[in-house]
Design a protein around this motif. Structure first.
Motif, PDB file in Angstrom:
ATOM      1  N   UNK A 170      11.546 -33.798  21.886  1.00 23.75           N
ATOM      2  CA  UNK A 170      10.522 -34.079  22.845  1.00 23.75           C
ATOM      3  C   UNK A 170      10.234 -33.056  23.850  1.00 23.75           C
ATOM      4  N   UNK A 171      10.866 -32.332  24.229  1.00 17.21           N
ATOM      5  CA  UNK A 171      10.684 -31.317  25.452  1.00 17.21           C
ATOM      6  C   UNK A 171       9.985 -30.325  24.752  1.00 17.21           C
ATOM      7  N   UNK A 172      10.161 -29.867  23.465  1.00 17.13           N
ATOM      8  CA  UNK A 172       9.261 -28.650  22.897  1.00 17.13           C
ATOM      9  C   UNK A 172       7.766 -29.393  22.795  1.00 17.13           C
ATOM     10  N   UNK A 173       7.581 -30.492  22.648  1.00 20.60           N
ATOM     11  CA  UNK A 173       6.429 -31.013  22.454  1.00 20.60           C
ATOM     12  C   UNK A 173       5.645 -31.014  23.838  1.00 20.60           C
ATOM     13  N   UNK A 174       6.356 -31.238  24.843  1.00 21.32           N
ATOM     14  CA  UNK A 174       5.801 -31.321  26.526  1.00 21.32           C
ATOM     15  C   UNK A 174       5.441 -29.611  26.539  1.00 21.32           C
ATOM     16  N   UNK A 175       6.274 -28.753  26.025  1.00 18.66           N
ATOM     17  CA  UNK A 175       5.929 -27.197  26.422  1.00 18.66           C
ATOM     18  C   UNK A 175       4.621 -27.125  25.652  1.00 18.66           C
ATOM     19  N   UNK A 176       4.354 -27.354  24.614  1.00 18.62           N
ATOM     20  CA  UNK A 176       3.273 -27.194  23.760  1.00 18.62           C
ATOM     21  C   UNK A 176       2.250 -27.488  24.508  1.00 18.62           C
ATOM     22  N   UNK A 177       2.317 -28.728  24.892  1.00 18.23           N
ATOM     23  CA  UNK A 177       1.037 -29.467  25.925  1.00 18.23           C
ATOM     24  C   UNK A 177       0.940 -28.585  27.245  1.00 18.23           C
ATOM     25  N   UNK A 178       1.686 -28.137  27.806  1.00 13.44           N
ATOM     26  CA  UNK A 178       1.549 -27.291  28.880  1.00 13.44           C
ATOM     27  C   UNK A 178       0.962 -25.973  28.369  1.00 13.44           C
ATOM     28  N   UNK A 179       1.508 -25.301  27.569  1.00 13.53           N
ATOM     29  CA  UNK A 179       0.779 -24.114  27.120  1.00 13.53           C
ATOM     30  C   UNK A 179      -0.767 -24.228  26.784  1.00 13.53           C
ATOM     31  N   UNK A 180      -1.042 -25.496  26.033  1.00 15.66           N
ATOM     32  CA  UNK A 180      -2.399 -25.818  25.679  1.00 15.66           C
ATOM     33  C   UNK A 180      -3.181 -25.739  26.926  1.00 15.66           C
ATOM     34  N   UNK A 220       8.559 -41.428  19.509  1.00 21.15           N
ATOM     35  CA  UNK A 220       9.172 -40.453  18.186  1.00 21.15           C
ATOM     36  C   UNK A 220       8.908 -39.350  18.545  1.00 21.15           C
ATOM     37  N   UNK A 221       9.995 -38.617  18.921  1.00 15.84           N
ATOM     38  CA  UNK A 221       9.792 -37.210  19.350  1.00 15.84           C
ATOM     39  C   UNK A 221       9.137 -36.296  18.094  1.00 15.84           C
ATOM     40  N   UNK A 222       9.626 -36.586  16.840  1.00 14.81           N
ATOM     41  CA  UNK A 222       8.638 -35.815  15.992  1.00 14.81           C
ATOM     42  C   UNK A 222       7.355 -35.843  15.806  1.00 14.81           C
ATOM     43  N   UNK A 223       6.667 -37.297  16.130  1.00 14.83           N
ATOM     44  CA  UNK A 223       5.215 -37.443  16.367  1.00 14.83           C
ATOM     45  C   UNK A 223       4.567 -36.781  17.572  1.00 14.83           C
ATOM     46  N   UNK A 224       5.555 -36.782  18.499  1.00 15.35           N
ATOM     47  CA  UNK A 224       5.009 -36.229  19.548  1.00 15.35           C
ATOM     48  C   UNK A 224       4.862 -34.824  19.601  1.00 15.35           C
ATOM     49  N   UNK A 225       5.789 -34.143  18.924  1.00 13.66           N
ATOM     50  CA  UNK A 225       5.620 -32.768  18.694  1.00 13.66           C
ATOM     51  C   UNK A 225       4.330 -32.378  17.845  1.00 13.66           C
ATOM     52  N   UNK A 226       3.878 -33.314  16.793  1.00 14.09           N
ATOM     53  CA  UNK A 226       2.700 -33.100  16.090  1.00 14.09           C
ATOM     54  C   UNK A 226       1.368 -33.359  17.023  1.00 14.09           C
ATOM     55  N   UNK A 227       1.510 -34.204  17.867  1.00 11.11           N
ATOM     56  CA  UNK A 227       0.293 -34.649  18.506  1.00 11.11           C
ATOM     57  C   UNK A 227       0.059 -33.378  19.501  1.00 11.11           C
ATOM     58  N   UNK A 228       0.997 -32.669  19.874  1.00 10.38           N
ATOM     59  CA  UNK A 228       0.781 -31.428  20.976  1.00 10.38           C
ATOM     60  C   UNK A 228      -0.094 -30.509  20.498  1.00 10.38           C
ATOM     61  N   UNK A 229      -0.221 -30.465  19.147  1.00 10.94           N
ATOM     62  CA  UNK A 229      -1.084 -29.524  18.476  1.00 10.94           C
ATOM     63  C   UNK A 229      -2.377 -29.844  18.345  1.00 10.94           C
ATOM     64  N   UNK A 230      -2.823 -31.234  18.718  1.00 14.92           N
ATOM     65  CA  UNK A 230      -3.998 -31.706  18.182  1.00 14.92           C
ATOM     66  C   UNK A 230      -5.024 -31.627  19.472  1.00 14.92           C
ATOM     67  N   UNK A 231      -6.394 -31.831  19.212  1.00 11.00           N
ATOM     68  CA  UNK A 231      -7.188 -32.254  20.481  1.00 11.00           C
ATOM     69  C   UNK A 231      -6.889 -33.597  20.906  1.00 11.00           C
ATOM     70  N   UNK A 232      -7.553 -33.830  21.801  1.00 11.02           N
ATOM     71  CA  UNK A 232      -7.726 -35.274  22.510  1.00 11.02           C
ATOM     72  C   UNK A 232      -8.252 -36.226  21.425  1.00 11.02           C
ATOM     73  N   UNK A 233      -9.208 -35.902  20.850  1.00  9.97           N
ATOM     74  CA  UNK A 233      -9.976 -36.768  19.940  1.00  9.97           C
ATOM     75  C   UNK A 233      -9.073 -36.934  18.567  1.00  9.97           C
ATOM     76  N   UNK A 234      -8.430 -35.919  18.140  1.00 12.20           N
ATOM     77  CA  UNK A 234      -7.520 -35.869  16.869  1.00 12.20           C
ATOM     78  C   UNK A 234      -6.496 -36.576  17.272  1.00 12.20           C
ATOM     79  N   UNK A 235      -5.900 -36.678  18.544  1.00 14.10           N
ATOM     80  CA  UNK A 235      -4.888 -37.505  18.829  1.00 14.10           C
ATOM     81  C   UNK A 235      -4.917 -38.861  18.905  1.00 14.10           C
ATOM     82  N   UNK A 236      -6.199 -39.339  19.275  1.00 13.95           N
ATOM     83  CA  UNK A 236      -6.540 -40.816  19.178  1.00 13.95           C
ATOM     84  C   UNK A 236      -6.714 -41.283  17.951  1.00 13.95           C
ATOM     85  N   UNK A 237      -7.241 -40.511  17.152  1.00 13.19           N
ATOM     86  CA  UNK A 237      -7.341 -40.771  15.697  1.00 13.19           C
ATOM     87  C   UNK A 237      -6.120 -40.883  14.950  1.00 13.19           C
TER      88      UNK A 237
END
Length: 367
Positions: free
Chosen positions: A18-28, A241-258
């Motif tokens: 979960x935390x790694x997903x947050x870091x990816x969002x921060x880096x983006x 779901x930490x696994x899904x959060x990790x995947x979401x962190x790599x997507x754009x806002x629109x892709x996340x919504x979809x």
């Protein structure tokens, strides 16, 4: 105001994922937010607020700007607190280091393993109730040591409120109850807060579920089930779901919504955690909108306009004159400040006006 969430939990419960997903969002977002160097165990991310985009669009039209004004979300800091294992209060794991980190946060986010995966070893993890109680016990044991040290100096205390606070807290902790569960008078509370007890911190429980269990229809069922299992109020629980959060962190806002729509989920787990942290701490946001920037500011629920102005700049408190306030829905419905003023929806408020979530504000400040 500074808002920090300490992520705690036993090893292999999904805390680091979960935390790694947050870091990816921060880096983006690094290009938009001027962060100083941040330790590997600290991540700063924006608080999602769709109202800001709407305010920016309206401001652009109203001010006849060539582009949208800069949008600045409120920020929230997450700390990945490692070293939480049985015996941590006595130095096991990272022991005292993790304890000192917890003392610094606004709220504890306790991640509990609510998924079954034989490929992920249960290192120290037994079952959800036992896992939850292990962490709670370590916090209380550390607090008990603190209270024993305080009691040894009791002769120095002349104040009856201090003595009674110490007695109540020591008894509760000895009985296996967290400090936050102790009923204290206002006077006793003042002293208790100075002790920096770990189990005095407000907490939220973050259930990390499997991907197949992550849907809007299932979330309420999971919360009800674990509320009974862990013997905690369901309003303290949120689901990710930490696994899904990790995947979401790599997507754009629109892709996340979809992606979320395809899963049958309305908002991301990160948004759920932030919203739950705000609720638990009694926080709301007021908004400012102008050519320079559109921004959200975090304040305590019940704060007045004069002190809210201090969130922008401390000098604004003593130089406060008035606050021009319009509700977000009225600001949007009337296409900005001019329309809201013409329709009588924007009003001048004095220093004692109690701020509401989503208030769009322009402070009148003296020289």
């Amino acid at each position: 105001m500074n808002l920090s969430v300490g992520i705690v939990g036993l090893p292999n419960v999904g805390k680091s994922t979960l935390f790694n997903a947050l870091l990816k969002k921060q880096q983006a977002l690094a290009a938009n937010y001027p962060f100083a160097t941040i330790e590997p165990n600290v991540g700063i991310v924006p608080v999602p607020d769709e109202r800001l985009t709407k305010l920016a669009e309206i401001t652009k039209e109203e001010e006849k700007m060539g582009s949208l004004p800069p949008v600045k979300n409120a920020l929230i800091e997450f700390l990945d607190i490692a070293g939480l294992v049985k015996g941590a209060s006595e130095g096991a794991g990272l022991g005292n280091k993790f304890l000192s980190h917890i003392r610094e946060v606004s709220v504890i986010a306790h991640v509990v393993r609510a998924f079954t995966d034989e490929n992920v070893i249960r290192e120290g993890s037994v079952d959800p109730l036992s896992d939850y109680q292990t962490i709670e016990t370590e916090l209380m044991l550390a607090d008990l040591q603190t209270m024993q040290n305080v009691q040894s100096k009791m002769k120095r205390f002349q104040d009856e409120n201090e003595k009674s606070a110490v007695d109540k807290l020591f008894k509760a902790l000895s009985d296996g109850k967290p400090a936050r569960a102790v009923e204290l008078t206002d006077e006793e509370m003042v002293f208790a807060k100075q002790l920096s007890l770990l189990s005095f911190k407000k907490e939220i429980i973050v259930l990390n579920v499997a991907e197949e269990d992550y849907s809007e229809a299932n979330i309420l069922k999971v919360i009800a089930q674990y509320s009974e299992m862990l013997r905690v109020d369901k309003h303290l629980i949120t689901v990710v779901c930490a696994k899904i959060e990790e995947e979401l962190a790599t997507l754009s806002d629109e892709e996340q919504k979809e992606y979320l729509l395809g899963l049958g989920v309305e908002v991301s787990g990160l948004e759920r955690v932030i919203k739950k942290a705000y609720e638990t701490l009694g926080l709301i946001s007021f908004l400012t909108a102008g050519e320079k920037e559109v921004r959200a500011w975090t304040i305590k629920k019940g704060i007045n306009a004069q002190n809210a102005a201090g969130e922008i700049h401390t000098d604004f408190i003593k130089k406060f004159i008035k606050a021009e306030v319009v509700a977000f829905s009225d600001f949007v419905g009337n296409n900005g400040w001019k329309g809201a003023r013409e329709k009588g929806k924007a009003g001048l408020q004095g220093k004692d006006y109690i701020m509401q979530d989503g208030d769009v504000v322009e402070f009148k400040i003296g020289a």
